[in-house]
Write a protein that holds these residues in place. Sequence first.
Motif, PDB file in Angstrom:
ATOM      1  N   ARG A 190       1.081  -1.141   0.061  1.00 15.49           N
ATOM      2  CA  ARG A 190      -0.153   0.051  -0.006  1.00 15.49           C
ATOM      3  C   ARG A 190       0.789   1.297  -0.011  1.00 15.49           C
ATOM      4  NH1 ARG A 190      -4.475  -2.716   2.285  1.00 15.49           N
ATOM      5  NH2 ARG A 190      -4.519  -4.573   0.957  1.00 15.49           N
ATOM      6  N   ALA A 191       2.138   1.289   0.500  1.00  9.75           N
ATOM      7  CA  ALA A 191       2.957   2.097   0.401  1.00  9.75           C
ATOM      8  C   ALA A 191       3.204   2.549  -1.056  1.00  9.75           C
ATOM      9  CB  ALA A 191       4.384   1.946   1.166  1.00  9.75           C
ATOM     10  N   GLY A 192       3.549   1.660  -2.041  1.00 10.84           N
ATOM     11  CA  GLY A 192       3.789   2.036  -3.332  1.00 10.84           C
ATOM     12  C   GLY A 192       2.606   2.379  -3.980  1.00 10.84           C
ATOM     13  N   CYS A 193       1.259   2.030  -3.459  1.00  8.86           N
ATOM     14  CA  CYS A 193      -0.065   2.424  -4.212  1.00  8.86           C
ATOM     15  C   CYS A 193      -0.059   4.012  -3.631  1.00  8.86           C
ATOM     16  CB  CYS A 193      -1.049   1.761  -3.550  1.00  8.86           C
ATOM     17  SG  CYS A 193      -1.367  -0.011  -4.000  1.00  8.86           S
ATOM     18  N   ALA A 194       0.092   4.274  -2.490  1.00 12.27           N
ATOM     19  CA  ALA A 194       0.105   5.993  -2.218  1.00 12.27           C
ATOM     20  C   ALA A 194       1.159   6.536  -2.905  1.00 12.27           C
ATOM     21  CB  ALA A 194       0.590   5.777  -0.551  1.00 12.27           C
ATOM     22  N   MET A 195       2.115   6.112  -3.000  1.00  7.27           N
ATOM     23  CA  MET A 195       3.055   7.038  -3.998  1.00  7.27           C
ATOM     24  C   MET A 195       2.582   7.150  -5.629  1.00  7.27           C
ATOM     25  SD  MET A 195       7.006   5.372  -3.205  1.00  7.27           S
ATOM     26  CE  MET A 195       7.448   4.908  -1.597  1.00  7.27           C
ATOM     27  N   MET A 196       1.864   6.167  -5.961  1.00  6.23           N
ATOM     28  CA  MET A 196       1.333   6.397  -7.345  1.00  6.23           C
ATOM     29  C   MET A 196       0.149   7.243  -7.237  1.00  6.23           C
ATOM     30  SD  MET A 196       2.127   2.875  -9.463  1.00  6.23           S
ATOM     31  CE  MET A 196       0.394   2.140  -8.952  1.00  6.23           C
TER      32      MET A 196
ATOM     33  N   THR B 200      -1.445  -9.715 -16.483  1.00  2.00           N
ATOM     34  CA  THR B 200      -2.544  -9.410 -17.447  1.00  2.00           C
ATOM     35  C   THR B 200      -2.613  -7.901 -17.843  1.00  2.00           C
ATOM     36  OG1 THR B 200      -4.096  -9.418 -15.546  1.00  2.00           O
ATOM     37  CG2 THR B 200      -3.912 -11.584 -16.842  1.00  2.00           C
ATOM     38  N   ALA B 201      -2.303  -7.240 -16.751  1.00  2.00           N
ATOM     39  CA  ALA B 201      -2.421  -5.630 -17.030  1.00  2.00           C
ATOM     40  C   ALA B 201      -1.171  -5.263 -17.913  1.00  2.00           C
ATOM     41  CB  ALA B 201      -2.303  -4.807 -15.584  1.00  2.00           C
ATOM     42  N   ALA B 202      -0.167  -5.830 -17.923  1.00  3.24           N
ATOM     43  CA  ALA B 202       1.037  -5.439 -18.576  1.00  3.24           C
ATOM     44  C   ALA B 202       0.875  -5.863 -20.014  1.00  3.24           C
ATOM     45  CB  ALA B 202       2.453  -6.206 -17.980  1.00  3.24           C
ATOM     46  N   PHE B 203       0.204  -6.849 -20.092  1.00  2.00           N
ATOM     47  CA  PHE B 203       0.017  -7.342 -21.717  1.00  2.00           C
ATOM     48  C   PHE B 203      -1.029  -6.421 -22.294  1.00  2.00           C
ATOM     49  CE2 PHE B 203      -2.346  -9.784 -24.672  1.00  2.00           C
ATOM     50  CZ  PHE B 203      -1.662 -10.499 -25.420  1.00  2.00           C
ATOM     51  N   ALA B 204      -2.136  -5.948 -21.435  1.00  2.42           N
ATOM     52  CA  ALA B 204      -3.011  -4.783 -22.005  1.00  2.42           C
ATOM     53  C   ALA B 204      -2.412  -3.424 -22.151  1.00  2.42           C
ATOM     54  CB  ALA B 204      -4.248  -4.744 -21.018  1.00  2.42           C
ATOM     55  N   VAL B 205      -1.478  -2.931 -21.364  1.00  9.91           N
ATOM     56  CA  VAL B 205      -0.873  -1.763 -21.657  1.00  9.91           C
ATOM     57  C   VAL B 205       0.249  -1.611 -22.770  1.00  9.91           C
ATOM     58  CG1 VAL B 205       0.529  -0.024 -20.472  1.00  9.91           C
ATOM     59  CG2 VAL B 205      -1.266  -0.983 -19.124  1.00  9.91           C
ATOM     60  N   GLU B 206       0.829  -2.867 -22.940  1.00  6.91           N
ATOM     61  CA  GLU B 206       1.866  -2.986 -23.754  1.00  6.91           C
ATOM     62  C   GLU B 206       3.036  -1.818 -23.513  1.00  6.91           C
ATOM     63  OE1 GLU B 206       1.215  -3.823 -28.057  1.00  6.91           O
ATOM     64  OE2 GLU B 206      -0.911  -3.432 -27.385  1.00  6.91           O
ATOM     65  N   PRO B 207       3.518  -1.605 -22.489  1.00  5.91           N
ATOM     66  CA  PRO B 207       4.522  -0.631 -22.091  1.00  5.91           C
ATOM     67  C   PRO B 207       5.969  -1.144 -22.771  1.00  5.91           C
ATOM     68  CG  PRO B 207       4.422  -2.233 -19.981  1.00  5.91           C
ATOM     69  CD  PRO B 207       3.496  -2.550 -21.303  1.00  5.91           C
ATOM     70  N   GLN B 208       6.785  -0.055 -22.891  1.00 12.27           N
ATOM     71  CA  GLN B 208       8.280  -0.264 -23.490  1.00 12.27           C
ATOM     72  C   GLN B 208       9.012  -0.502 -22.069  1.00 12.27           C
ATOM     73  OE1 GLN B 208       8.241   3.239 -25.822  1.00 12.27           O
ATOM     74  NE2 GLN B 208       9.060   2.139 -27.336  1.00 12.27           N
ATOM     75  N   ALA B 209       8.746   0.229 -21.093  1.00 14.19           N
ATOM     76  CA  ALA B 209       9.465   0.166 -19.825  1.00 14.19           C
ATOM     77  C   ALA B 209       8.445   0.114 -18.650  1.00 14.19           C
ATOM     78  CB  ALA B 209      10.384   1.223 -19.394  1.00 14.19           C
ATOM     79  N   ALA B 210       9.044  -0.260 -17.424  1.00 16.50           N
ATOM     80  CA  ALA B 210       8.241  -0.001 -16.214  1.00 16.50           C
ATOM     81  C   ALA B 210       9.174   0.036 -15.102  1.00 16.50           C
ATOM     82  CB  ALA B 210       7.554  -1.753 -16.024  1.00 16.50           C
ATOM     83  N   ILE B 211       8.439   0.641 -14.020  1.00 16.97           N
ATOM     84  CA  ILE B 211       9.141   0.913 -12.671  1.00 16.97           C
ATOM     85  C   ILE B 211       8.081   0.251 -11.877  1.00 16.97           C
ATOM     86  CG2 ILE B 211       9.636   2.545 -10.906  1.00 16.97           C
ATOM     87  CD1 ILE B 211      10.087   4.626 -13.074  1.00 16.97           C
ATOM     88  N   VAL B 212       8.539  -0.854 -11.065  1.00 16.53           N
ATOM     89  CA  VAL B 212       7.759  -1.611 -10.263  1.00 16.53           C
ATOM     90  C   VAL B 212       8.282  -1.097  -8.790  1.00 16.53           C
ATOM     91  CG1 VAL B 212       7.327  -3.714  -8.774  1.00 16.53           C
ATOM     92  CG2 VAL B 212       7.857  -3.519 -11.418  1.00 16.53           C
ATOM     93  N   LEU B 213       6.768  -0.613  -8.059  1.00 20.48           N
ATOM     94  CA  LEU B 213       7.182  -0.146  -6.582  1.00 20.48           C
ATOM     95  C   LEU B 213       6.722  -1.176  -5.756  1.00 20.48           C
ATOM     96  CD1 LEU B 213       5.449   3.261  -7.436  1.00 20.48           C
ATOM     97  CD2 LEU B 213       7.881   2.780  -7.783  1.00 20.48           C
ATOM     98  N   GLU B 214       7.587  -1.315  -4.668  1.00 18.34           N
ATOM     99  CA  GLU B 214       7.656  -2.441  -3.647  1.00 18.34           C
ATOM    100  C   GLU B 214       8.092  -2.264  -2.337  1.00 18.34           C
ATOM    101  OE1 GLU B 214       6.300  -5.091  -2.605  1.00 18.34           O
ATOM    102  OE2 GLU B 214       5.581  -6.513  -4.338  1.00 18.34           O
ATOM    103  N   SER B 215       7.870  -3.051  -1.517  1.00 21.47           N
ATOM    104  CA  SER B 215       8.634  -3.401  -0.109  1.00 21.47           C
ATOM    105  C   SER B 215       9.256  -4.534  -0.248  1.00 21.47           C
ATOM    106  CB  SER B 215       7.621  -3.484   1.084  1.00 21.47           C
ATOM    107  OG  SER B 215       7.021  -2.224   0.987  1.00 21.47           O
ATOM    108  N   THR B 216      10.494  -4.639   0.280  1.00 25.24           N
ATOM    109  CA  THR B 216      11.501  -5.717   0.451  1.00 25.24           C
ATOM    110  C   THR B 216      12.099  -5.979   1.848  1.00 25.24           C
ATOM    111  OG1 THR B 216      13.417  -6.852  -0.700  1.00 25.24           O
ATOM    112  CG2 THR B 216      13.706  -4.397  -0.073  1.00 25.24           C
TER     113      THR B 216
END
Length: 341
Positions: free
Chosen positions: A175-181, A210-226
């Motif tokens: 949810r921290a990543g969701c808040a940033m977006m 499935t979302a990436a397949f729909a969007v067809e991006p050239q690049a992606a930034i994944v926001l996560e916790s580790t």
Amino acid sequence: MADWKLLERLCTARGISGNEDEVRNLILGEIEPYATSVEITPLGSIIAFKKGERRPKTKLMLNAHMDEVGMIVTDITDGGLLKFATVGGIDRRVLCGIPVTVGKNVGGVVGAKPIHLLEEDEKEKSVPLKDLYIDIGAENREEAESHVMPGDPVTFDSVFDTSHGMLKSRALDDRAGCAMMIDMIQGDLKYDLYFVFAVQEETGLNGSRTAAFAVEPQAAIVLESTTAADVAGVDRENQVCNVGGGAVISFMDRHTIYDKEYYQMAFKAAKKAGVNCQAKRAVAGGNDAGAIHVSRGGVRTVAVSLPCRYLHSAVSLISQEDFISAQKLVCELADMIAGEG
């Protein structure tokens, strides 16, 4: 820039994998007045597009997942106790005595055989999942069935605490990543960007795939916790990253070899934004990048994570300063990637 009240609402919303409705509705209420377009995928992920000041040279997608780890009711005993399975990777050592909510409002506690009835060898071991149960106070099966049923989601109950410069809550992953977006969507963007709030990350990366397949991006930034693991009893070489050290940049994990140029670019973005960041010092774990980077013909991908103690438990801990640093880094990195030719 950091809205702790919004993050509290996100973290206290209940949404294990496959039951993200409450979280999704909250996010939609925050972004619909600002996004250019919003789409809900058949699995339930949100794809939001927002126009910026100019068109990007590289079509960029930012991704964070809405779901959290938890449990699901599998059976009800004659005595009214609930048997359950875990949803996502939970360490069963943290479960005994934990308060939970079944469904939307049925309170319960995870229980096991009392310690004074255990054999000596049992006292030295964590309780097997099959021997745990959830007690909602029902006297028998019939009373329990009037409140719950197999398939009901189970979420941890926890605090949301902002003392000592930290954030302590359940579901900080992610949810921290969701808040940033959400903050990015509500603000002004230099370039057109796509944002995916994904479902079912904890159970197979299904929403992002499935979302990436729909969007067809050239690049992606994944926001996560580790996992940080910078706690007592863990040697420095096994700590992976440190709370307070800034955002964490991964070069490889169990599912993804990250784009080398973007990996280096993330450190340049941190320097440009004037914030700290750190490399993840292990090849371990995984996130939505595992599905995104192999979507269609392939997507150049980078992961920016928050160092987090006690991940996948009832209460996790992150640093407020790390959150702010990661937010600034991601904004800078998004402009650098979207604007590259």
